[in-house]
Design an enzyme around this catalytic site. Structure first.
Site, mmCIF file in Angstrom:
data_model
loop_
_atom_site.group_PDB
_atom_site.id
_atom_site.type_symbol
_atom_site.label_atom_id
_atom_site.label_comp_id
_atom_site.label_asym_id
_atom_site.label_seq_id
_atom_site.Cartn_x
_atom_site.Cartn_y
_atom_site.Cartn_z
ATOM 1 C CB CYS A 1 -0.934 -0.023 1.211
ATOM 2 S SG CYS A 1 -2.033 1.392 1.283
ATOM 3 C CB SER B 1 8.661 -13.129 6.968
ATOM 4 O OG SER B 1 9.720 -13.381 6.088
ATOM 5 C CG ASP C 1 11.954 -14.400 3.081
ATOM 6 O OD1 ASP C 1 11.642 -15.220 2.207
ATOM 7 O OD2 ASP C 1 12.003 -13.180 2.884
ATOM 8 C CG MET D 1 7.805 -17.388 -3.616
ATOM 9 S SD MET D 1 6.196 -16.866 -3.019
ATOM 10 C CE MET D 1 6.518 -15.155 -2.638
ATOM 11 N N GLY D 2 11.567 -16.534 -1.585
ATOM 12 C CA GLY D 2 12.514 -16.294 -0.521
ATOM 13 C C GLY D 2 13.250 -14.977 -0.621
#
Length: 197
Positions: A37, A112, A114, A156-157
């Site tokens: 945003c 997250s 990650d 992803m990461g």
């Protein structure tokens, strides 16, 4: 939709009830939506968000996210009093309403995939991401074996190789790239030799 919903208001802000949260615990991803945003990074956007919260009588926020979300929450918290004053000066809320909403309580939870936040064993989202990766690996392993093919799987990461590392260990991957340990010169020959074996 995260801060986007907070800024836009309207139907984006609704009460969660038993019916709306039933049968979602097993779903991956976020059923409440997520959005970057840009408006919330500006004071004008945060002013609209404050107005929407006050309008709904919300003084407690639970922010689930990463660095951007939690930094935004901290800025919002620090500006809260000033935002209410500005809403009073603009005639959008009364001084009484400002007094009733003078305190904004925020709880921040690291969300997250990650798993790159210290002080916790596993951040929100990591476990379900690993499960999805392993489901995909399980599904393509039989195809790879039957066709004697090599598959390359990208996960992803962002700047963190945790998902790649753990799923590579769990699946017995032959080769792995992670940002924390870039490949050395000549890696192509080593990888081809490994795959040839």
């Amino acid at each position: 939709q995260g801060y986007e919903g907070l800024v836009e208001g309207g139907d984006n802000i609704k009460q969660a009830n038993w019916l709306s949260v039933s049968n979602i615990i097993q779903l991956g991803g976020t059923v409440i939506g997520s959005a970057r945003c840009k408006a919330f990074t500006t004071r004008a956007g945060r002013l609209r968000a404050a107005r929407n919260l006050v309008e709904h009588g919300i003084t407690n926020l639970c922010v689930i996210g990463g660095d951007g979300s939690l930094t935004g929450a901290d800025i919002f918290r620090s500006e809260w009093g000033g935002l209410l004053e500005e809403l009073v000066q603009d005639g959008q809320i009364s001084e009484e309403v400002a007094r009733e909403n003078c305190r904004l309580n925020i709880v921040g939870l690291v969300g997250s995939i990650d798993n790159d936040f210290c002080g916790t064993d596993m951040t929100i989202g990591t476990d379900s991401a690993l499960h999805r990766i392993m489901e995909v690996i399980d599904a393509i392993t039989t195809t790879a074996q039957s066709h004697q093919r090599t598959f390359v799987l990208e996960v992803m990461g962002r700047h963190c190789g945790y998902l790649a590392l753990v799923s590579g260990l769990a699946s017995g991957a032959d080769w792995l790239f992670i940002p924390e340990s870039p490949p050395e010169d000549g890696w192509e020959d080593l990888m081809c030799e490994r795959l040839g074996e």
